[in-house]
Design a protein around this motif. Structure first.
Motif, PDB file in Angstrom:
ATOM      1  N   HIS A   3       0.825  -1.195   0.000  1.00  0.00           N
ATOM      2  CA  HIS A   3       0.000   0.000   0.000  1.00  0.00           C
ATOM      3  C   HIS A   3       0.870   1.259   0.000  1.00  0.00           C
ATOM      4  N   SER A   4       0.282   2.344  -0.477  1.00  0.00           N
ATOM      5  CA  SER A   4       0.954   3.637  -0.469  1.00  0.00           C
ATOM      6  C   SER A   4       0.441   4.470   0.697  1.00  0.00           C
ATOM      7  N   PRO A   5       1.329   5.136   1.439  1.00  0.00           N
ATOM      8  CA  PRO A   5       0.878   6.003   2.528  1.00  0.00           C
ATOM      9  C   PRO A   5       0.151   7.254   2.033  1.00  0.00           C
ATOM     10  N   LEU A   6       0.225   7.544   0.736  1.00  0.00           N
ATOM     11  CA  LEU A   6      -0.434   8.724   0.193  1.00  0.00           C
ATOM     12  C   LEU A   6      -1.933   8.537  -0.011  1.00  0.00           C
ATOM     13  N   LEU A   7      -2.357   7.311  -0.236  1.00  0.00           N
ATOM     14  CA  LEU A   7      -3.735   7.058  -0.663  1.00  0.00           C
ATOM     15  C   LEU A   7      -4.605   6.689   0.520  1.00  0.00           C
ATOM     16  N   GLU A   8      -5.669   7.462   0.701  1.00  0.00           N
ATOM     17  CA  GLU A   8      -6.556   7.273   1.849  1.00  0.00           C
ATOM     18  C   GLU A   8      -7.846   6.556   1.455  1.00  0.00           C
ATOM     19  N   VAL A   9      -7.800   5.814   0.350  1.00  0.00           N
ATOM     20  CA  VAL A   9      -8.936   5.026  -0.114  1.00  0.00           C
ATOM     21  C   VAL A   9      -8.477   3.579  -0.260  1.00  0.00           C
ATOM     22  N   HIS A  11      -7.019   0.425  -1.656  1.00  0.00           N
ATOM     23  CA  HIS A  11      -6.142   0.234  -2.808  1.00  0.00           C
ATOM     24  C   HIS A  11      -5.107  -0.812  -2.462  1.00  0.00           C
ATOM     25  N   HIS A 104      -5.519   9.562  -6.991  1.00  0.00           N
ATOM     26  CA  HIS A 104      -6.629   9.894  -6.093  1.00  0.00           C
ATOM     27  C   HIS A 104      -6.706  11.401  -5.912  1.00  0.00           C
ATOM     28  N   PRO A 106      -8.705  13.558  -3.484  1.00  0.00           N
ATOM     29  CA  PRO A 106      -9.605  13.491  -2.329  1.00  0.00           C
ATOM     30  C   PRO A 106     -10.595  14.653  -2.264  1.00  0.00           C
ATOM     31  N   ARG A 145      -3.120  12.952  -5.773  1.00  0.00           N
ATOM     32  CA  ARG A 145      -2.052  12.072  -5.287  1.00  0.00           C
ATOM     33  C   ARG A 145      -1.723  11.057  -6.367  1.00  0.00           C
ATOM     34  N   HIS A 206       3.037  14.864  -2.928  1.00  0.00           N
ATOM     35  CA  HIS A 206       1.887  14.095  -3.404  1.00  0.00           C
ATOM     36  C   HIS A 206       2.279  13.060  -4.451  1.00  0.00           C
TER      37      HIS A 206
END
Length: 242
Positions: A3-9, A11, A104, A106, A145, A206
């Motif tokens: 996972h990527s720490p940037l994406l809050e959905v 994934h 993403h 947001p 992002r 980002h």
């Protein structure tokens, strides 16, 4: 699943671990176009999709180009990129050396998934996707992002002068001569992707890249390393469902 720490959905980027396929497709091969038993691939897919709650999916018949689709429903499209603002619709791309790129916004509530091989990169699939997010939803580069998954790294991505010339034409020729093969070059494709993102106004905080090489790292499938006898990984992203 990475996972990527940037994406809050929801994934993820799959690795080759956690499935049922035998060698040389061991073990989480998700590619039905391979010589693996389709029953193995379907079981592997079932395991991955269960992690996302078995949502409807949008996938691609990939053509190594820069065609990006805005989608609202499940299905399969011919091209190399998908964008959606539909909650609960899972986007996926398939890779085994090419770079997967997840997007993403947001603020506007938009996600995207891109398959970026060298043809996609040199023809601008990422800039095209970002422009489409802006024109279709009003996304601002400041808000988007960009997360780049595993792919073949510069020290292992050998290209000929004809490919290098295409990258020179768009000022993305981040390459050096291959010291062991005169007339060949080692091209840094992830650096080209990062440069494109910066040119399009993506802020450095980002942009995130996993930084792991599919060719050098046995945790991943690599079409080039394994001379075509290998599996496929997925990159997936979705907006949370209602």
């Amino acid at each position: 699943m990475l996972h990527s720490p940037l994406l809050e959905v929801p994934h993820g980027f799959t690795t080759r671990a956690g499935g049922v396929s035998p060698a040389p497709f061991d073990s989480l091969n998700l590619g039905l176009s391979t010589a693996d038993d389709p029953a193995n691939v379907q079981e592997n897919r079932r395991r991955v999709l269960a992690l996302f709650g078995n949502p409807p999916q949008a996938g691609l018949c990939q053509i190594h180009g820069n065609l990006v689709h805005v989608v609202e429903t499940a299905g399969e499209w011919k091209g190399d990129g998908l964008l959606t603002a539909t909650p609960g619709l899972l986007l996926r791309v398939s890779v085994a050396d090419c770079y997967p790129i997840l997007l993403h916004d947001p603020v506007k509530g938009v996600v995207g998934a891109l398959h970026a091989g060298w043809r996609g990169v040199v023809s601008g699939i990422l800039p095209k996707a970002l422009a489409l997010m802006t024109s279709h939803w009003g996304s601002r580069p400041d808000d988007i992002r960009v997360a780049v998954g595993p792919g073949i790294s510069g020290p292992h991505f050998q290209v000929g002068p004809e490919v290098l010339e295409l990258f020179e034409q768009v000022e993305l020729a981040f390459a050096r001569p291959d010291p062991f093969h005169p007339g060949k070059y080692l091209l840094d494709l992830e650096r080209a992707i990062r440069t494109q993102a910066q040119r399009e106004g993506i802020r450095p905080p980002h942009y995130w890249a996993l930084g792991r090489c599919t060719y050098a790292d046995p945790a991943f499938f690599s079409h080039r390393r394994d001379q075509g006898q290998t599996g496929r990984m997925w990159a997936l992203i979705m907006l949370p469902g209602p």
